[in-house]
Design an enzyme around this catalytic site. Structure first.
Site, short mmCIF file in Angstrom:
data_model
loop_
_atom_site.label_atom_id
_atom_site.label_comp_id
_atom_site.label_asym_id
_atom_site.label_seq_id
_atom_site.Cartn_x
_atom_site.Cartn_y
_atom_site.Cartn_z
N ASP A 198 0.83 -1.21 0.00
CA ASP A 198 0.00 0.00 0.00
C ASP A 198 0.86 1.25 0.00
OD1 ASP A 198 -2.16 -1.60 -0.02
OD2 ASP A 198 -2.63 -1.39 2.12
N LEU B 130 -1.00 -36.04 0.99
CA LEU B 130 -0.68 -37.11 1.91
C LEU B 130 -0.79 -36.67 3.37
CD1 LEU B 130 2.54 -38.43 0.15
CD2 LEU B 130 0.32 -39.55 0.20
N LYS C 116 10.63 -37.79 -0.75
CA LYS C 116 9.53 -36.85 -0.97
C LYS C 116 10.11 -35.57 -1.55
CE LYS C 116 5.53 -34.70 1.16
NZ LYS C 116 5.70 -33.40 0.54
N ARG D 106 -2.14 -29.56 -9.90
CA ARG D 106 -3.02 -30.14 -8.89
C ARG D 106 -4.22 -29.23 -8.62
NH1 ARG D 106 -4.21 -32.02 -3.48
NH2 ARG D 106 -4.04 -30.00 -2.50
N LYS E 280 4.76 -46.14 0.92
CA LYS E 280 3.53 -46.60 0.28
C LYS E 280 3.39 -48.11 0.43
CE LYS E 280 4.01 -43.00 -3.21
NZ LYS E 280 4.24 -42.64 -4.61
N LYS F 169 8.03 -36.78 7.35
CA LYS F 169 8.79 -35.56 7.09
C LYS F 169 10.06 -35.50 7.94
CE LYS F 169 6.82 -32.40 5.04
NZ LYS F 169 5.57 -31.71 4.93
N CYS G 132 -8.96 -4.64 20.34
CA CYS G 132 -8.72 -5.08 18.96
C CYS G 132 -8.02 -3.97 18.18
CB CYS G 132 -10.05 -5.43 18.30
SG CYS G 132 -9.90 -5.72 16.53
N CYS H 163 -11.65 -11.13 19.66
CA CYS H 163 -12.17 -9.77 19.53
C CYS H 163 -13.68 -9.86 19.70
CB CYS H 163 -11.82 -9.22 18.15
SG CYS H 163 -12.82 -7.80 17.71
S1 IVH Z 1 2.33 -39.87 -3.79
C1 IVH Z 1 -2.30 -40.07 -3.50
N1 IVH Z 1 4.94 -39.74 -3.79
O1 IVH Z 1 3.74 -34.64 -1.75
C2 IVH Z 1 -0.88 -39.77 -3.19
N2 IVH Z 1 3.73 -37.71 -3.50
O2 IVH Z 1 1.82 -34.12 0.55
C3 IVH Z 1 -0.16 -39.17 -4.31
N3 IVH Z 1 5.16 -35.73 -3.29
O3 IVH Z 1 0.80 -33.80 -3.41
C4 IVH Z 1 1.13 -38.61 -3.90
N4 IVH Z 1 7.08 -36.77 -3.50
O4 IVH Z 1 3.03 -33.31 -4.56
C5 IVH Z 1 3.79 -39.04 -3.67
N5 IVH Z 1 7.24 -39.79 -3.86
C6 IVH Z 1 6.12 -39.11 -3.76
C7 IVH Z 1 6.11 -37.71 -3.57
C8 IVH Z 1 4.88 -37.04 -3.44
C9 IVH Z 1 6.48 -35.60 -3.33
C10 IVH Z 1 4.23 -34.60 -3.07
C11 IVH Z 1 3.03 -34.56 -3.95
C12 IVH Z 1 1.85 -34.63 -3.03
C13 IVH Z 1 2.43 -34.18 -1.74
C14 IVH Z 1 1.67 -34.80 -0.60
#
Ligand code: IVH
Length: 715
Positions: free
Chosen positions: A53, A99, A136, A157, A314, A338, A432, A450
């Site tokens: 702004d 996930l 990941k 997505r 998985k 994570k 507030c 508030c």
């Molecule tokens: S499987 C139905 N595999 O993490 C599950 N996702 O928090 C499909 N991602 O939206 C996802 N590495 O963008 C899968 N080896 C991996 C991944 C992965 C990164 C991301 C993906 C997903 C997000 C989930």
């Protein structure tokens, strides 16, 4: 960049000469246009609204002094450009879910317990669960559709249901085959994976960015997102984007029996895989191979060549993946484990209190910007007053902050020996900061609220913003700036006003198209976006209302249970009475407890809310309502049990209780936890007790497990 800052801020507007003004105006035009792109593109907002702004105010002040110097592309002549609006939106054939996260081995154990509990064969602890571990990747997910081996569609997505059509852009990515290699692929194959940048390319891109006078990207993810969502595919082609395949959506024929085998196929068909992957066996309560894989990736994180924020585990057997299916948010067959949050040290510049849509006052620390594990952080949440007192957090303190994934960074602790001598404890405001009403704290609760309710602009604006947000009405062009603008002008105060804006504008002697900075096109685009949003699905509609505790998952539960808007509203009005059948029915929904039910009916108790709802959907003079709410469409085939309510009692013989429940839901049935007059079927097994008795008393249809399965299979 430095140079711009000095010219921009050092000379007070009143002292600016006619010679200095043109260059500053053009710098401002450029800077503001860039922040507009960052803001609307949502990929990398860099400055606060107040800073933004200030830039605009300065631009306007200079223009007011030298009107003859106003540039044709002055920010005062246009509203924000919206690159994202240029992409066509399309529905995913199969939703792209995200996930569930685990942060500890303990949470991983819970996940595996869930899998064991779901699959009856796994109730025997000697039967092992085979898992595939994959790094990941921190990029952005994308779905690529191949028909007869040719790439025909690329979708981001988006909100998981609908993505943006980025086909032209993904075609420029070298690692994405335009034609599948090898043989054996099904006619329809949707490959899902991650668009990302390698560490090396990211660093190089940022160097180039800086050389060109631009600001570096905060992290590889943002750089990749910016690259993919370019309206001009030539620009995308010049970004070194890459792609890893790790999953699939619609397929016209099964591609494999295991995740491991599917990965091999994807490789054969021309895709790169995120390696190192690993097969991990979990027997009974021995988690060593599982932790081993995780530790290994964690230790080698920095040498993988791309940014990784955890591992994904998985279930390997695809029949099990299929049986496990999805809960309302994510698959039951996979989880993201994570890495621990990254930490860094910085200084708190000041502490401000922000007011949310439900009035909650959240203290936020503005920080000296700092890089935390590749992400530039300039704010951290302080949660609430107790948290500030417990950690004794003060302005000007040096603090350790941490960031885990996408969540807002937090302050871990204060570095006390760096505290300035004149430091004083932070005093939580009593009023507030926006509307001046008293801030109140309920007894035994940590949160401060508030009390301004409808008079507090912050709350009203936040509620409106929630209403138009991506997973609610999703109205592009009504972002923070424009909601603020229309609010201030008194044009939008309630959701109803959004949908009457165009009509009022038509009769106004100051139509939007004549406003400074707006033109026919921007006005037209906005009205178009609003018109398009007028039809909405029941679950999104419920979510949009912003009822306390009702997030997306709960909204979907409610939509699935009540199916139509009319039925839902009538039932909620009736449920206001705590002894009503309607209240019992609401509480019978799995996942809705007492406190949530109370919040939902409180919303309906409020006359203002009733008024808004009535105005939104009662037919008007021309017999068309402002908003049309589509009935809930279960994501399942029509089956003899769809829309029916079923209660399970006693033990099941062929599947676990959780699988029976999920299975029923997949066939379109609602599973309730208690028997009532509204129950259609009661499925009984050994050990059934009071529920069966109650069912007999009410004369409901009682089925054995066998009879129930036969009924479900009659499709
Ligand atoms: S499987 C139905 N595999 O993490 C599950 N996702 O928090 C499909 N991602 O939206 C996802 N590495 O963008 C899968 N080896 C991996 C991944 C992965 C990164 C991301 C993906 C997903 C997000 C989930």
């Amino acid at each position: 960049m430095k140079k711009n800052r000095t010219t921009l801020f050092n000379v007070p507007v009143g002292q600016l000469t006619e010679e200095q003004a043109p260059s500053e105006l053009s710098e401002l035009a450029e800077t503001i246009a860039r922040h507009d792109r960052l803001y609307y593109g949502k990929d990398q907002p860099e400055i606060t609204d107040a800073e933004y702004d200030a830039l605009r105010r300065r631009n306007n002040a200079i223009e007011a002094r030298f009107p003859h110097l106003i540039l044709p592309d002055s920010p005062s002549r246009r509203v924000g450009t919206e690159p994202a609006a240029g992409f066509r939106k399309m529905r995913h054939a199969i939703p792209m879910t995200s996930l569930e996260n685990a942060l500890t081995l303990d949470q991983m154990r819970k996940f595996l317990d869930g899998v064991r509990n779901f699959i009856l064969e796994l109730h025997n602890p000697d039967v092992s669960i085979e898992l595939v571990g994959e790094p990941k990747i921190d990029g952005l997910s994308c779905s690529l559709r191949y028909e007869k081996g040719l790439l025909v569609l690329g979708l981001t997505r988006g909100n998981g249901i609908e993505g943006e059509d980025v086909t032209a852009n993904v075609r420029t990515i070298k690692e994405i085959p335009r034609r599948l290699h090898g043989k054996g692929w099904p006619d329809v194959l949707e490959v899902r994976g991650e668009v990302y940048l390698s560490d090396e390319d990211f660093l190089r891109l940022n160097d180039q960015q800086e050389l060109a006078g631009g600001k570096p990207f905060a992290n590889p993810r943002n750089a990749a997102a910016g690259g993919l969502r370019q309206l001009d595919p030539d620009v995308t082609a010049h970004r070194p984007l890459r792609f890893f395949a790790y999953a699939w959506g619609e397929v016209s024929a099964p591609i494999a029996q295991t995740q491991w085998e599917a990965r091999r196929k994807l490789k054969e068909w021309g895709f790169e895989l995120n390696e190192p992957s690993g097969l991990v066996n979990v027997v009974d309560s021995d988690y060593t191979t599982l932790s081993g894989y995780y530790e290994n990736i964690h230790n080698h994180r920095s040498s993988l060549g791309f940014s990784v924020d955890g591992v994904v585990m998985k279930v390997n057997r695809l029949v099990w993946q299929d049986r496990l299916g999805y809960d309302s948010r994510s698959p039951r067959w996979a989880i993201a484990w994570k890495f621990p949050p990254e930490q860094a040290m910085t200084v708190i510049r000041n502490i401000v209190v922000q007011i949310g849509r439900l009035g909650r006052a959240t203290p936020v620390a503005n920080l000296a910007p700092i890089n935390v594990g590749g992400v530039l952080v300039s704010r951290a949440t302080l949660h609430n007053q107790d948290e500030i007192e417990r950690k004794d957090i003060r302005e000007d303190d040096t603090v350790i902050i941490q960031r885990a994934g996408d969540v807002i960074p937090q302050v871990v602790e204060v570095v006390k020996d760096r505290r300035p001598v004149h430091s004083r404890p932070y005093l939580f405001p009593t009023h507030c900061p926006v509307c001046g009403s008293t801030l109140a704290r309920e007894e035994d609760a940590a949160e401060t609220y508030c009390t301004g309710g409808l008079v507090c602009q912050a709350q009203v604006k936040e509620r409106l913003l929630h209403f138009v947000s991506r997973n609610a009405f999703d109205i592009e062009g009504l972002g923070e700036k424009n909601i603020g603008l229309f609010y201030e002008k008194g044009l939008i105060r309630t959701p109803v006003d959004i949908f009457t804006l165009e009509e009022r504008d038509r009769h106004s002697d100051q139509p939007l198209s004549a406003w400074k900075g707006w033109g026919d096109t921007s006005a037209h685009n906005l009205f178009d976006a609003i018109r398009r949003a007028r039809t909405i699905s029941l679950d999104r509609f419920i979510y949009a209302l912003g009822i306390r505790q009702v997030g997306e998952a709960t909204a979907r539960l409610l939509a699935r249970h009540y199916l139509t808007r009319t039925n839902w509203c009538r039932s909620m009005e009736a449920a206001v009475d705590p002894d009503s059948e309607a209240r019992k029915d609401l509480l019978s929904i799995n996942g809705i407890g007492e406190s949530m039910a109370e919040d939902i009916v409180s919303f309906f108790r409020e006359p203002q809310n009733q008024e808004v709802l009535n105005k939104l959907y009662s037919p008007r003079d021309d017999s068309e309502s402002l908003v049309t709410v589509r009935d809930f469409e279960p994501m399942t085939m029509a089956s003899p049990v769809s829309g029916k309510t079923v209660v399970f009692t006693g033990r099941m013989e062929t599947m676990s209780r959780s699988e029976a429940k999920a299975h029923a839901e997949r066939s379109g049935a609602n599973v309730a936890s208690s028997v009532s007059r509204k129950t259609d079927y009661v499925v009984t097994g050994p050990g059934a007790g009071s529920k069966e008795k109650e069912a007999r008393k009410l004369g409901l249809t009682i089925l054995s497990e066998r009879e129930w399965l036969d009924l479900i299979r009659k499709v």
